[in-house]
Enzyme design. Structure first.
Site, PDB file in Angstrom:
ATOM      1  N   LYS B  78      -3.328  -1.038   1.887  1.00 60.43           N
ATOM      2  CA  LYS B  78      -2.028  -1.626   2.219  1.00 60.43           C
ATOM      3  C   LYS B  78      -1.715  -1.328   3.678  1.00 60.43           C
ATOM      4  CE  LYS B  78       2.796  -1.691   0.540  1.00 60.43           C
ATOM      5  NZ  LYS B  78       3.771  -1.138  -0.424  1.00 60.43           N
ATOM      6  N   SER B 158       6.525  -4.626  -3.225  1.00 62.14           N
ATOM      7  CA  SER B 158       6.083  -4.931  -1.883  1.00 62.14           C
ATOM      8  C   SER B 158       4.558  -4.972  -1.730  1.00 62.14           C
ATOM      9  CB  SER B 158       6.647  -3.898  -0.914  1.00 62.14           C
ATOM     10  OG  SER B 158       6.070  -2.630  -1.126  1.00 62.14           O
ATOM     11  N   SER B 182       7.241  -0.947  -6.146  1.00 62.59           N
ATOM     12  CA  SER B 182       6.333  -1.713  -5.286  1.00 62.59           C
ATOM     13  C   SER B 182       4.853  -1.627  -5.642  1.00 62.59           C
ATOM     14  CB  SER B 182       6.510  -1.294  -3.827  1.00 62.59           C
ATOM     15  OG  SER B 182       7.670  -1.884  -3.308  1.00 62.59           O
TER      16      SER B 182
END
Lengths: 95, 493
Positions: B78, B158, B182
């Site tokens: 990420k 997210s 998330s």
């Protein structure tokens, strides 16, 4: 509680976020939408409750007061948008 | 082997260790898949040279018989994790050109365990969002589509790039972070498995900070076993993060198959929330039945302050965000505006230009609830309600060992559907956010599909630092659910 336009201008200033004048009113509406929604916390009886400041009930660790990072000024300056001789360059502050 | 990208992480590990496939072949297959899936916008930075060099190094070790737990296994990172020498943006314009000079502890742990980096994955800007739509580098698109439709769906957020990459087989696994859901929301809507470990289990060092008392790193992967392998590799105590906890990291994989016989599963009545998709409520009942059939004891529990979790979160998270994001000043790193007339102008315009709309909104809310005259009414009260939410769980765990709930109130929604009203978007995290406030571990796995063929997830919540029970119960559900659905490869060029 809801925020008025002056409050929006004041918190934008506190947050160091430029808010164009035409954005003040829409932002006020957005913030009030959120604040109105969080108002429901007023119903909760919190008398005698200690505020939770840490998730894990551990004592904060202490470390030896020694230098652990190498002297690496070059690496630190790599991402600076304005730099000269290992100094960050900003607009003149003192007249 | 036919399609290497269809292997689970555990299968790939065994194949690599048995020299049936080299890390280079495996890595090349994923690099190619990622290249062909650029439409999905999962990777915002691909790092093929680094990947192949790491793969070759792994192959050398394998040849020498010196194999580490994730040797030669390609994963995505990420873009919230700092990677030394590789652009790390938090998907914000303000960090668009930021090149970290250091590595996050969690990604370093992965490399030390032999993993291979494929690239950096899309996410919501500073992890603030539930749909990956606040990214400064464009939406990430879910590989899933509803039956008979070509409408683009969100991959959750997210960590949308992470869930998308795993679901579309563009990585064996991916790192993610979870502040209010998330990891778990994206896993739930993409048919993938994700775990948010207990706060303190993974180091936060080198992960771009959003809300420091809530942020926690974890993996998204395709199975419970894959998550167990990845979490073991990612977790550690770290001198660079004083909130990381000095507890041994168990071998999660070892206890996976221990079953749920005698385990007490708590079912919180407050999670029957009006507006939840009836198919999700039905799946929840099904999950209860599955665990019961395997010998678990079902216990009704109460978490009375559940309904206050989201409003509490939307005071605490923005407050911490406004404080953490004060560092972006246009001076030391990040975006700087053109021709500032003075220092204040430099700060104000650099920040206004660099941050997107949702981030600006949260900074302003956070600044307001922390400001003189409002601190007690908002922030202090929210911290007290947070204590009550955590207490609810402590009480519940006197009666049960693990809690089963839905993961999201609805399947994936369409891109653009919920962006107009922030509060509507916030409500999507209704089942996940309590866990962050209480600091507990929680695992989401796919358990079924709805009538249009979209994946639906279930969530398990554990006691602090008892990820082992979560993996066990998760594995039991996985065996019962037999989730086999896959998205059709419409994106591949």
């Amino acid at each position: 509680m809801s925020v008025d336009k002056d409050t929006v201008r004041r918190i934008a200033r506190l947050a160091r976020l430029k808010l164009e004048e035409e954005r003040v009113e829409p932002m006020m509406a957005e913030l009030n939408g959120i604040l109105e929604w969080v108002e429901q916390l007023k119903e909760v009886n919190v008398e005698g409750i200690e505020p939770m400041t840490s998730v894990v009930a551990h004592r904060l660790k202490m470390r030896e007061d020694v230098v652990t990072e190498p002297n690496n000024a070059d690496a630190l300056m790599v991402n600076a948008p304005g730099a000269a001789d290992h100094f960050f360059v900003v607009p003149k502050v003192v007249e | 082997m036919s399609d290497l990208t269809e292997l689970t992480l555990a299968e790939a590990r065994d194949a690599v260790a048995a020299k049936k496939v080299s890390s280079r072949e495996l890595t090349a297959a994923f690099l190619k898949a990622a290249e062909q899936a650029r439409t999905l916008n999962a990777y915002i930075t691909e790092t093929p040279e680094i990947a192949l060099a790491m793969a070759d190094a792994s192959d050398k070790r394998i040849a020498a018989g010196d194999i580490r737990p994730m040797e030669g296994l390609p994963v995505g990172i990420k873009d919230l994790y700092c990677t030394k020498g590789v652009k790390t943006t938090a998907c914000s314009k303000i960090l668009a050109n930021y090149i970290p000079q250091y590595e996050s502890t969690v990604s370093q742990n992965l490399w030390d365990n032999g993993a291979v980096m494929l690239g950096k994955l899309n996410c919501d800007e500073f992890a603030m969002g539930s749909s990956n739509e606040t990214s400064a580098f464009g939406n990430c698109i879910s590989p899933w589509r509803a039956k008979g439709s070509t409408a683009q769906l969100v991959p959750g957020g997210s960590s949308g790039g992470s869930s998308c990459a795993v679901a579309a087989r563009l990585a064996l696994g991916a790192t993610a972070t979870d502040t209010g859901g998330s990891i778990r929301c994206p896993a739930a809507v993409t048919g993938t498995t994700g775990i948010k470990p207990t706060y303190g289990r993974c180091s936060r060092y080198g992960i771009v900070a959003f809300a420091s008392s809530l942020d926690q790193a974890g993996p998204i992967s395709s199975t419970v076993r894959d998550c167990a392998i990845m979490l073991k590799a990612m977790a550690s105590v770290d001198a660079k993060d004083t909130t990381s906890v000095d507890l041994p990291v168990p071998d999660y994989e070892a206890s996976l198959e221990n079953g749920v016989k005698g385990l007490r599963i708590g079912i919180p009545k407050e999670y029957r929330v009006a507006g939840t998709d009836p198919e999700i409520d039905a799946l929840w009942d099904q999950g209860v039945a599955w665990l019961k059939a395997q010998g678990a004891e079902i216990v009704e529990i109460s978490l009375p302050h559940t309904k206050y979790a989201l409003p509490t979160y939307y005071i605490i998270a923005p407050a911490e965000c406004s404080s953490n994001l004060a560092r972006y000043d246009g001076v030391r790193y990040g975006h700087r505006c053109q021709d500032p007339k003075d220092l204040i102008d430099l700060y104000e315009r650099s920040r206004a230009e660099g941050f997107g709309a949702e981030v600006r909104r949260r900074i302003l809310i956070g600044t307001y609830v922390l400001s003189a005259g409002y601190y007690d009414a908002y922030y202090l009260r929210a911290q007290k309600v947070r204590a009550l939410i955590a207490r609810d769980f402590t009480e519940a765990y006197k009666k049960c060992d693990v809690i089963l709930t839905p993961a999201t109130p609805a399947p994936a929604f369409g891109i653009g559907e919920k962006v107009a009203d922030p509060v509507t978007m916030y409500l999507y995290d209704v089942f996940t956010v309590t866990v962050n406030l209480a600091g507990l571990p929680s695992l989401v796995l796919p358990a079924g599909v709805n009538k249009t063929g979209l994946p639906l997830g279930l969530q398990l919540i554990g006691k602090a630092f008892d990820e082992e029970t979560l993996f066990r119960a998760g594995r039991a559900l996985e065996v019962a659910a037999q989730f086999k659905a896959k998205p059709e490869k419409w994106w591949s060029v």
